[in-house]
Design an enzyme around this catalytic site. Structure first.
Site, PDB file in Angstrom:
ATOM      1  N   THR A   7       3.746  -3.658  13.447  1.00  0.00           N
ATOM      2  CA  THR A   7       3.486  -2.731  12.336  1.00  0.00           C
ATOM      3  C   THR A   7       2.150  -3.144  11.703  1.00  0.00           C
ATOM      4  O   THR A   7       1.103  -2.754  12.190  1.00  0.00           O
ATOM      5  CB  THR A   7       4.629  -2.735  11.304  1.00  0.00           C
ATOM      6  OG1 THR A   7       4.954  -4.091  10.959  1.00  0.00           O
ATOM      7  CG2 THR A   7       5.861  -2.054  11.854  1.00  0.00           C
TER       8      THR A   7
ATOM      9  N   LYS B   5       7.603  -9.880  15.916  1.00  0.00           N
ATOM     10  CA  LYS B   5       6.671  -9.135  15.086  1.00  0.00           C
ATOM     11  C   LYS B   5       6.966  -9.453  13.627  1.00  0.00           C
ATOM     12  O   LYS B   5       8.095  -9.797  13.265  1.00  0.00           O
ATOM     13  CB  LYS B   5       6.749  -7.624  15.328  1.00  0.00           C
ATOM     14  CG  LYS B   5       8.055  -6.941  14.953  1.00  0.00           C
ATOM     15  CD  LYS B   5       8.278  -6.615  13.496  1.00  0.00           C
ATOM     16  CE  LYS B   5       7.117  -5.882  12.868  1.00  0.00           C
ATOM     17  NZ  LYS B   5       7.432  -5.640  11.388  1.00  0.00           N
TER      18      LYS B   5
ATOM     19  N   THR C  25      10.963  -9.601   7.361  1.00  0.00           N
ATOM     20  CA  THR C  25      10.657  -8.346   8.047  1.00  0.00           C
ATOM     21  C   THR C  25      10.115  -8.714   9.384  1.00  0.00           C
ATOM     22  O   THR C  25       8.922  -8.685   9.604  1.00  0.00           O
ATOM     23  CB  THR C  25       9.617  -7.488   7.350  1.00  0.00           C
ATOM     24  OG1 THR C  25      10.134  -7.107   6.118  1.00  0.00           O
ATOM     25  CG2 THR C  25       9.373  -6.198   8.110  1.00  0.00           C
TER      26      THR C  25
ATOM     27  N   GLU D 147      -0.029 -11.063   6.278  1.00  0.00           N
ATOM     28  CA  GLU D 147      -0.920 -10.022   5.767  1.00  0.00           C
ATOM     29  C   GLU D 147      -2.006 -10.625   4.892  1.00  0.00           C
ATOM     30  O   GLU D 147      -1.725 -11.230   3.851  1.00  0.00           O
ATOM     31  CB  GLU D 147      -0.114  -8.986   4.990  1.00  0.00           C
ATOM     32  CG  GLU D 147       0.770  -8.151   5.898  1.00  0.00           C
ATOM     33  CD  GLU D 147       1.740  -7.254   5.157  1.00  0.00           C
ATOM     34  OE1 GLU D 147       2.265  -6.320   5.794  1.00  0.00           O
ATOM     35  OE2 GLU D 147       1.979  -7.478   3.963  1.00  0.00           O
TER      36      GLU D 147
ATOM     37  N   ASN E 221      -0.938  -3.980   1.230  1.00  0.00           N
ATOM     38  CA  ASN E 221       0.329  -3.461   0.712  1.00  0.00           C
ATOM     39  C   ASN E 221       0.140  -2.308  -0.270  1.00  0.00           C
ATOM     40  O   ASN E 221       1.018  -1.458  -0.410  1.00  0.00           O
ATOM     41  CB  ASN E 221       1.123  -4.607   0.090  1.00  0.00           C
ATOM     42  CG  ASN E 221       1.754  -5.468   1.163  1.00  0.00           C
ATOM     43  OD1 ASN E 221       2.773  -5.095   1.757  1.00  0.00           O
ATOM     44  ND2 ASN E 221       1.145  -6.601   1.454  1.00  0.00           N
TER      45      ASN E 221
ATOM     46  N   SER F 153      -0.346   4.874   3.218  1.00  0.00           N
ATOM     47  CA  SER F 153      -1.403   5.874   3.325  1.00  0.00           C
ATOM     48  C   SER F 153      -1.917   5.996   4.740  1.00  0.00           C
ATOM     49  O   SER F 153      -1.584   5.222   5.609  1.00  0.00           O
ATOM     50  CB  SER F 153      -2.547   5.515   2.375  1.00  0.00           C
ATOM     51  OG  SER F 153      -3.104   4.273   2.734  1.00  0.00           O
TER      52      SER F 153
END
Length: 406
Positions: free
Chosen positions: A153, A179, A190, A277, A401, A406
């Site tokens: 993702t 992942k 996650t 991230e 985040n 979007s």
């Protein structure tokens, strides 16, 4: 950019496993986002899942099917988590299993569904169902790397680990992918992970091996302290390489299997942190000298979850007062701070609860500027120890985040 060596290794084929993927346009166009695993009949499959009270629909269905049937297929979609979707979400997860089962000639309960992506939106179920046949037609035994790309993702890199090893003259393989990059904290995160071996291992030991190794790998990582709704980790033993089944922990081959699986799980878990991230630094938090493992973990997570520490590491600012703050709020009963020691790598910053007399700001800044570092704490009250892995908190984490949908 991920931190350190995140190279995708050569992914050895696991006898008895085939993988296919396709572009189903679950959320994003022009990317593989639907992956199917096929396991040979007789494979032993084990799973561990999120402990979130808001467990996603595919988690609920997977747990039910795993308890009922001998699993033959996994199906994973990205872009949509099918979480917080009510009864409709459960129905859609079941529809996915039913469609795959009809096409593959198995029972729907022999299929485990997995989803990852945006929470609170219904699956584009028709597009997903239309993608199952192409994924099945793509099945092949050497598609582990393609699958690693297909389950991503916000990941910036695919994540894999693979080893071959010999037991009693037979060569076996263990290969896995994972992942995850955000909404990561233990119990689990996650994250999705799928690991398989062609070694012959009994069903009960497959589950034991999985639970044991997950505890010291995926349950020892954190990026942002948020536990997801969809976390799942699956371990499969096909037995297709031959040999006598391993059915007891007293079997001399068991310790070797455990060692290799732990190494595979550790690598996959740490790759998630390295690809956190917005991450620019990889941090090991090692706590020793505790009365028990739990208090070591409590202190390690208190440090690893602290946004003040994580932002200081991002800025290479050796503001070590934030570390002792995190130790103090961890809830260790009757902690004698006069016995606490803290190091940044080999630099002692806190001695006996206060600033180390020979510590200099330049020493701390040198360590903080590294891409990889260890925060080590000695609580001075026992022999227990444990380790947690995390990353820094950067501007890009906020941007990723803020723009996620979007």
């Amino acid at each position: 950019m991920a931190v350190g060596d995140v190279t995708m290794p050569h992914m050895h084929v696991v006898n008895g496993v085939k993988i296919g993927s396709t572009e189903a346009y679950v959320r994003y166009p022009n990317r593989r986002d639907l992956v199917v695993f096929e396991f040979v009949e007789g494979s032993h499959v084990a799973g561990v899942f999120t402990q979130s009270a808001f467990a996603a629909a595919p988690v609920l269905v997977s747990k039910k099917h795993l308890a009922e049937s001998a699993i033959r297929y996994l199906i994973i979609n990205t872009g949509n988590a099918n979480a917080a979707t009510g009864q409709t979400g459960v129905i859609n997860a079941q529809k996915t299993c039913t469609k795959l089962a009809e096409l593959a000639g198995v029972e729907s309960s022999q299929v485990l569904p997995f989803s990852t992506g945006v929470i609170g939106e219904q699956l584009p179920i028709e597009r997903l169902l239309d993608g199952i046949q192409p994924a099945l037609q793509d099945l092949k035994d050497d598609a582990w790397t393609e699958a690693a790309f297909g389950i991503m993702t916000t990941d910036t890199t695919p994540k894999g680990a693979s080893e071959q090893f010999e037991l009693d003259g037979v060569v076996y393989t263990m290969t896995g992918i994972s992942k995850g990059a955000g909404m990561i904290r233990p119990n689990m995160a996650t994250m999705l992970s799928f690991v398989a071996t062609d070694a012959p291992i009994s069903q009960s030991l497959v589950q034991t091996l999985l639970k044991t190794t997950v505890e010291q790998s995926f349950n020892r990582i954190t990026i942002d302290g948020d536990t997801s709704t969809n976390d799942s980790c699956i371990f499969v033993a096909t037995g297709q390489a031959g040999g006598v089944e391993i059915s007891s922990e007293q079997d001399p081959r068991y310790s070797k299997i455990l060692e290799i699986l732990q190494r595979i799980m550790n690598r996959l878990a740490q790759l998630i942190v390295r690809d956190g991230e917005g991450a620019t630094k990889f941090i090991t938090v090692a706590v020793e000298g505790g009365e028990n493992t739990q208090e070591c973990c409590d202190v390690a997570y208190s440090i690893a979850h602290s946004p003040l520490i994580k932002t200081a590491v991002f800025a290479s600012d050796p503001n070590w007062g934030r570390i002792v703050m995190a130790i103090g709020k961890a809830g260790v009963p009757q902690l004698d701070v006069s016995k606490v020691q803290v190091w940044l790598d080999d630099v002692q910053i806190c001695r006996d609860g206060g600033a180390a007399a020979d510590y200099t700001e330049e020493q701390g800044a040198r360590v903080m500027a590294q891409a990889e570092m260890t925060i080590r704490v000695d609580l001075g009250r026992g022999t227990a120890k444990d380790t947690v892995y995390t990353c820094d908190l950067s501007y890009d984490y906020v941007k990723i985040n803020a723009d996620y949908r979007s």
